[in-house]
Design a protein around this motif. Structure first.
Motif, PDB file in Angstrom:
ATOM      1  N   THR A 122       0.854  -1.182   0.000  1.00 36.86           N
ATOM      2  CA  THR A 122       0.000   0.000   0.000  1.00 36.86           C
ATOM      3  C   THR A 122       0.903   1.250   0.000  1.00 36.86           C
ATOM      4  O   THR A 122       2.112   1.163   0.253  1.00 36.86           O
ATOM      5  CB  THR A 122      -0.872   0.048   1.255  1.00 36.86           C
ATOM      6  OG1 THR A 122       0.005   0.158   2.391  1.00 36.86           O
ATOM      7  CG2 THR A 122      -1.729  -1.202   1.379  1.00 36.86           C
ATOM      8  N   ARG A 123       0.278   2.383  -0.235  1.00 32.87           N
ATOM      9  CA  ARG A 123       1.033   3.641  -0.140  1.00 32.87           C
ATOM     10  C   ARG A 123       1.651   3.785   1.274  1.00 32.87           C
ATOM     11  O   ARG A 123       2.782   4.215   1.408  1.00 32.87           O
ATOM     12  CB  ARG A 123       0.085   4.813  -0.434  1.00 32.87           C
ATOM     13  CG  ARG A 123       0.743   6.162  -0.275  1.00 32.87           C
ATOM     14  CD  ARG A 123      -0.276   7.290  -0.417  1.00 32.87           C
ATOM     15  NE  ARG A 123       0.322   8.517   0.074  1.00 32.87           N
ATOM     16  CZ  ARG A 123       1.083   9.325  -0.637  1.00 32.87           C
ATOM     17  NH1 ARG A 123       1.325   9.048  -1.899  1.00 32.87           N
ATOM     18  NH2 ARG A 123       1.620  10.394  -0.110  1.00 32.87           N
ATOM     19  N   GLU A 124       0.890   3.399   2.286  1.00 31.35           N
ATOM     20  CA  GLU A 124       1.409   3.504   3.653  1.00 31.35           C
ATOM     21  C   GLU A 124       2.626   2.599   3.837  1.00 31.35           C
ATOM     22  O   GLU A 124       3.580   2.970   4.523  1.00 31.35           O
ATOM     23  CB  GLU A 124       0.313   3.126   4.669  1.00 31.35           C
ATOM     24  CG  GLU A 124      -0.787   4.165   4.799  1.00 31.35           C
ATOM     25  CD  GLU A 124      -1.656   4.299   3.554  1.00 31.35           C
ATOM     26  OE1 GLU A 124      -1.869   3.288   2.832  1.00 31.35           O
ATOM     27  OE2 GLU A 124      -2.096   5.434   3.270  1.00 31.35           O
ATOM     28  N   ASN A 125       2.583   1.398   3.253  1.00 31.37           N
ATOM     29  CA  ASN A 125       3.740   0.499   3.336  1.00 31.37           C
ATOM     30  C   ASN A 125       4.964   1.167   2.709  1.00 31.37           C
ATOM     31  O   ASN A 125       6.080   1.056   3.219  1.00 31.37           O
ATOM     32  CB  ASN A 125       3.494  -0.817   2.596  1.00 31.37           C
ATOM     33  CG  ASN A 125       2.378  -1.655   3.173  1.00 31.37           C
ATOM     34  OD1 ASN A 125       1.715  -2.393   2.440  1.00 31.37           O
ATOM     35  ND2 ASN A 125       2.145  -1.565   4.482  1.00 31.37           N
ATOM     36  N   ASP A 128       6.287   3.958   4.873  1.00 32.16           N
ATOM     37  CA  ASP A 128       6.978   3.375   6.024  1.00 32.16           C
ATOM     38  C   ASP A 128       8.364   2.859   5.617  1.00 32.16           C
ATOM     39  O   ASP A 128       9.344   3.038   6.344  1.00 32.16           O
ATOM     40  CB  ASP A 128       6.114   2.241   6.588  1.00 32.16           C
ATOM     41  CG  ASP A 128       6.628   1.782   7.924  1.00 32.16           C
ATOM     42  OD1 ASP A 128       6.829   2.646   8.786  1.00 32.16           O
ATOM     43  OD2 ASP A 128       6.835   0.577   8.109  1.00 32.16           O
TER      44      ASP A 128
END
Ligand code: FES
Ligand code: FES
Length: 158
Positions: A122-125, A128
């Motif tokens: 995901t974009r969040e991954n 991070d």
């Protein structure tokens, strides 16, 4: 005093003598000649020197060279296969995700570590995964987009 050390670098066995207390960044650049690895801060804060050690992203400037015996180390010099760029390299070019390019080797390796363990991030991954890598030029959005593009390219190839 120098310590003999052997490890695999981008799939090839290499050997060198490491000065006592030498860091992996200096060993790779000065003793082995892999200039694809860059140094920025030399104190573990910028992420420019990120390499993969046994598949995990590590900061070469704060990694003791002597601790790397027998390990598998990947640098950006090993990403390309002959004339074929790695999908991350292609995506970085297409998205203009490198400006001065100073952070790019570390960004690419942090991104490779992510996609190797999670091909569908995901974009969040992604955020991070690169949160320890400082870029002073791009504003990060092109880099994030490039990593997501490369993940998509990998899925299409699979
Ligand atoms: S040079 Fe290693 S973190 Fe900056
Ligand atoms: S492209 Fe210049 S620091 Fe990232």
């Amino acid at each position: 005093m120098k310590t003999p050390i052997q490890f695999h670098l981008n799939g090839e066995e290499v050997a060198a003598f490491a000065d006592g207390g030498a860091n992996l960044l200096d060993l790779l650049r000065e003793a082995i000649g892999d200039l694809s690895v860059k140094g920025g801060c030399w104190q573990g804060t910028c992420g420019t020197c990120t390499v993969l050690i046994d598949g995990a992203p590590r900061l070469a400037c704060v990694t003791l060279a002597e601790s790397c015996g027998g390990k598998s180390i990947e640098t950006v010099a090993g990403l390309r296969r002959g004339a074929d760029l790695h999908p991350l390299q292609t995506a970085f070019m297409e998205r203009f995700a490198a400006q001065c390019g100073y952070c790019t080797p570390g960004m690419l390796m942090a991104a490779k570590a992510l996609l190797d363990r999670n091909p569908n991030p995901t974009r969040e991954n992604v955020v991070d995964a690169i949160c320890g890598n400082i870029c002073r030029c791009t504003g990060y959005e092109p880099i994030i987009a490039a990593i997501l593009d490369a993940a998509g390219a990998g899925r299409r190839r699979a």
